[in-house]
Motif scaffolding. Structure first.
Motif, mmCIF file in Angstrom:
data_model
loop_
_atom_site.group_PDB
_atom_site.id
_atom_site.type_symbol
_atom_site.label_atom_id
_atom_site.label_comp_id
_atom_site.label_asym_id
_atom_site.label_seq_id
_atom_site.Cartn_x
_atom_site.Cartn_y
_atom_site.Cartn_z
ATOM 1 N N THR A 100 17.138 7.758 -26.623
ATOM 2 C CA THR A 100 17.103 6.325 -26.889
ATOM 3 C C THR A 100 16.698 5.503 -25.669
ATOM 4 O OG1 THR A 100 19.430 5.957 -26.295
ATOM 5 C CG2 THR A 100 18.973 6.628 -28.573
ATOM 6 N N TRP A 122 24.308 12.505 -29.675
ATOM 7 C CA TRP A 122 23.862 11.119 -29.551
ATOM 8 C C TRP A 122 24.212 10.615 -28.163
ATOM 9 C CZ3 TRP A 122 21.086 7.405 -31.903
ATOM 10 C CH2 TRP A 122 21.253 6.087 -31.444
ATOM 11 N N SER A 129 29.075 12.517 -29.076
ATOM 12 C CA SER A 129 28.610 11.133 -28.979
ATOM 13 C C SER A 129 28.924 10.631 -27.580
ATOM 14 C CB SER A 129 29.304 10.250 -30.021
ATOM 15 O OG SER A 129 28.994 10.683 -31.336
ATOM 16 N N SER A 171 23.649 6.818 -25.886
ATOM 17 C CA SER A 171 23.086 5.473 -25.822
ATOM 18 C C SER A 171 24.013 4.570 -25.034
ATOM 19 C CB SER A 171 22.879 4.900 -27.234
ATOM 20 O OG SER A 171 24.113 4.465 -27.789
ATOM 21 N N PRO A 193 20.422 3.102 -36.019
ATOM 22 C CA PRO A 193 20.900 4.347 -35.405
ATOM 23 C C PRO A 193 21.536 5.327 -36.387
ATOM 24 C CG PRO A 193 22.291 2.488 -34.777
ATOM 25 C CD PRO A 193 21.092 1.913 -35.441
ATOM 26 N N SER A 242 19.256 12.981 -29.017
ATOM 27 C CA SER A 242 18.532 11.714 -29.093
ATOM 28 C C SER A 242 17.903 11.380 -27.746
ATOM 29 C CB SER A 242 19.480 10.581 -29.495
ATOM 30 O OG SER A 242 20.438 10.346 -28.456
ATOM 31 N N VAL A 279 24.739 -0.524 -28.642
ATOM 32 C CA VAL A 279 24.186 -0.025 -29.907
ATOM 33 C C VAL A 279 25.268 -0.022 -30.984
ATOM 34 C CG1 VAL A 279 23.258 2.024 -31.067
ATOM 35 C CG2 VAL A 279 22.334 1.317 -28.849
ATOM 36 N N GLU A 309 13.427 2.951 -35.528
ATOM 37 C CA GLU A 309 14.553 3.873 -35.690
ATOM 38 C C GLU A 309 15.702 3.528 -34.749
ATOM 39 O OE1 GLU A 309 12.806 8.112 -37.229
ATOM 40 O OE2 GLU A 309 12.226 7.490 -35.210
ATOM 41 N N ILE A 310 15.390 3.011 -33.561
ATOM 42 C CA ILE A 310 16.444 2.605 -32.631
ATOM 43 C C ILE A 310 17.302 1.504 -33.241
ATOM 44 C CG2 ILE A 310 16.873 1.461 -30.415
ATOM 45 C CD1 ILE A 310 14.529 2.971 -29.263
#
Length: 532
Positions: free
Chosen positions: A194, A239, A266, A241, A227, A192, A245, A223-224
């Motif tokens: 972001t 992912w 993540s 961020s 998620p 991603s 989020v 799209e943000i």
């Protein structure tokens, strides 16, 4: 693992070029409904680089980038890198005055733009990316200035002005060597993107993907805001961020158990990750290794890591309910020091090593940010003359320790637990905010005598800015409108209160704790949402 610069490509562009040579037909970038292979993105960036050379009277040294989330923007970033110049990201969501201030302080030679974000307000030559998209790449490109920073990012400054943080290629190379290996990034991985390019973790997104031969997947703004759908529809494997989020996705009831079965990694950075947030995300992505990583911009994106077990039963329990920031990377040195620069159990985290930046763009900003512990007593580097930084990076000797301003204590085998800041710096939506910069902007307004800005917790675990002003009957709506003309949206207080006086402590200083209690007990005045 020890990251050794000599074992890896020596520049950001060299990381991309190596992958382009190995995987020319693999997809490097998906953005704005388009997919570009490594070969296509490489050729695109070469055309943009040739256009930059034609637009500049001499070899460019610092080039701004003011554009949205589309392939041309990423080609522009790579073009600046392949020329050996320094990229200075600007932000299309910032007020024109903010971008103009950054452009002036950075001493830009040129700004690449897609026509958005008020580029016409900049007193710098502009080159529209659309004008060079179909050009010929031309002949050989110059190699650029030896030792030039890879990029310069501007963070909020306590003195009322943004301060520039130059990051060298020598800072980034050991970082990429560490994270690409740790997060198992390779062909077939889909990462991603972001973060805005003015946020340092965007460099992780781009060059961890491109350094590993993976695909960078850029979400649209819509799209943000969704998620889980973005992860699944775009088949992401990685992912990254800010933790907020997770809170947003929870409020939207999107984090159902097993909702993201394909995620392998993540990663969360930019602000404290709470155990509640981590539990909610882990339940939705049960096959993913969830990791909290930490680091200020000055230490090149992140400098510590803590991976949680997929079995939540083995997770740590912490006094403040946050996930530990973990262990400092093995190729860096760290100490925990008290206010006198002496070792202590709980205190300020200080770091040095190959990821430590060379010093602020304006050397004056170096004052108070470093310790020299190799002599008889702790010392601060001489700040140097103000204003000498337009063509300088304020180099601080490598032996000196960067003072992060973050208070930590050991968490046993889990490394360090982050306990908060030692100053008035806060994180809002992952962005670093110096409350003093907002206070300075308020004090500059007519009818304002004094101003204090507080960061108060919200019911959803976030942070909300409250400004308090005294003066000759200042108009809250007018003040907030003025701030929106000067500061990024995340720095504009959510509420502004007008009081006849500010509470003082026994030393005659503003009592921020008492003021926070007063605001907690009183109804908030003038929410920004009613003024927009």
């Amino acid at each position: 693992m020890t990251a050794r610069t000599g074992d890896h490509p020596g520049t950001l562009h060299a990381w991309f070029a190596a992958s382009a040579g190995r995987h020319p037909d693999r997809v490097a970038l998906e953005a704005d409904g388009q997919a570009l292979t490594y070969r296509e993105l490489d050729e695109y960036s070469a055309r943009v680089a040739a256009g930059v050379l034609r637009a500049c009277p001499g070899p460019p040294r610092r080039v701004g980038l003011l554009a949205g989330r589309r392939p041309a923007t990423y080609a522009g970033y790579l073009a600046i890198q392949r020329l050996g110049a320094t990229v200075v990201p600007l932000n299309t969501a910032w007020p024109g005055a903010r971008n103009a201030s950054v452009a002036r302080r950075a001493g830009l030679d040129l700004v690449l733009t897609d026509g958005t974000g008020g580029a016409h307000q900049l007193s710098v030559p502009l080159l529209d990316l659309a004008d060079v998209a179909g050009d010929s790449a031309g002949g050989p490109l110059p190699s650029g200035e030896v030792g030039a920073p890879a990029y310069i990012l501007f963070t909020s400054g306590s003195t009322g002005a943004p301060k520039g943080v130059p990051i060298l290629h020598d800072n980034v190379v050991p970082y990429l060597a560490h994270v690409i290996d740790r997060y198992e990034v390779g062909p077939g991985s889909r990462l991603s993107q972001t973060f805005d390019l003015t946020f340092d973790v965007s460099v992780f997104d781009m060059f961890t993907a491109w350094g590993g031969g993976a695909t960078l997947v850029v979400p649209s703004r819509d799209e943000i805001l969704a998620p889980v759908r973005f992860v699944n529809d775009r088949h992401l494997t990685h992912w990254c961020s800010v933790p907020s989020v997770i809170s947003f996705a929870r409020r939207m009831r999107a984090l159902r158990h097993g909702a993201m079965p394909g995620l392998r990694h993540s990663l969360f950075a930019g602000e404290p990750l709470t155990l509640q947030q981590a539990q909610a995300w882990q339940a939705a992505a049960p096959a993913s290794r969830l990791e909290n990583f930490y680091g200020p911009t000055e230490l090149t994106i992140t400098c510590s890591e803590f991976a949680l077990d997929t079995d939540m039963g083995g997770w740590p329990s912490t006094a403040n309910g946050t996930v530990p920031i973990g262990h400092i990377y093995p190729h860096l040195e760290h100490r925990v020091l008290d206010a006198a620069g002496l070792p202590t159990e709980e205190g300020e985290l200080c770091v040095r090593g190959p990821q430590r930046f060379p010093g602020y763009l304006d050397p004056v900003d170096n004052a108070g940010r470093f310790w020299d512990l190799d002599g008889d007593r702790p010392a601060d580097p001489a700040p140097g003359p103000s204003g000498s930084a337009v063509r300088s990076t304020g180099t601080v000797p490598a032996r000196m320790w960067y003072r992060t301003g973050d208070r930590v204590r050991p968490a046993g085998p889990d490394g360090f637990l982050h306990l908060g800041r030692l100053d008035h710096q806060v994180k809002v939506d992952g962005y670093r905010v110096e409350l003093g910069e907002i206070e300075s902007a308020l004090r500059d307004q007519p009818d304002v005598h004094d101003a204090v800005v507080l960061a108060l917790p919200t019911a959803h675990g976030g942070t909300e800015l409250h400004a308090v002003c005294t003066g000759e009957d200042p108009a809250p709506g007018t003040l907030l409108a003025a701030l929106r003309e000067q500061l990024p949206a995340y720095m504009v207080p959510a509420f502004l209160h007008v009081r006849s006086e500010l509470p003082l402590n026994g030393n005659g200083k503003t009592d921020r704790t008492a003021l926070a209690a007063l605001l907690h007990d009183a109804p908030a005045v003038t929410p920004v949402k009613e003024l927009r």
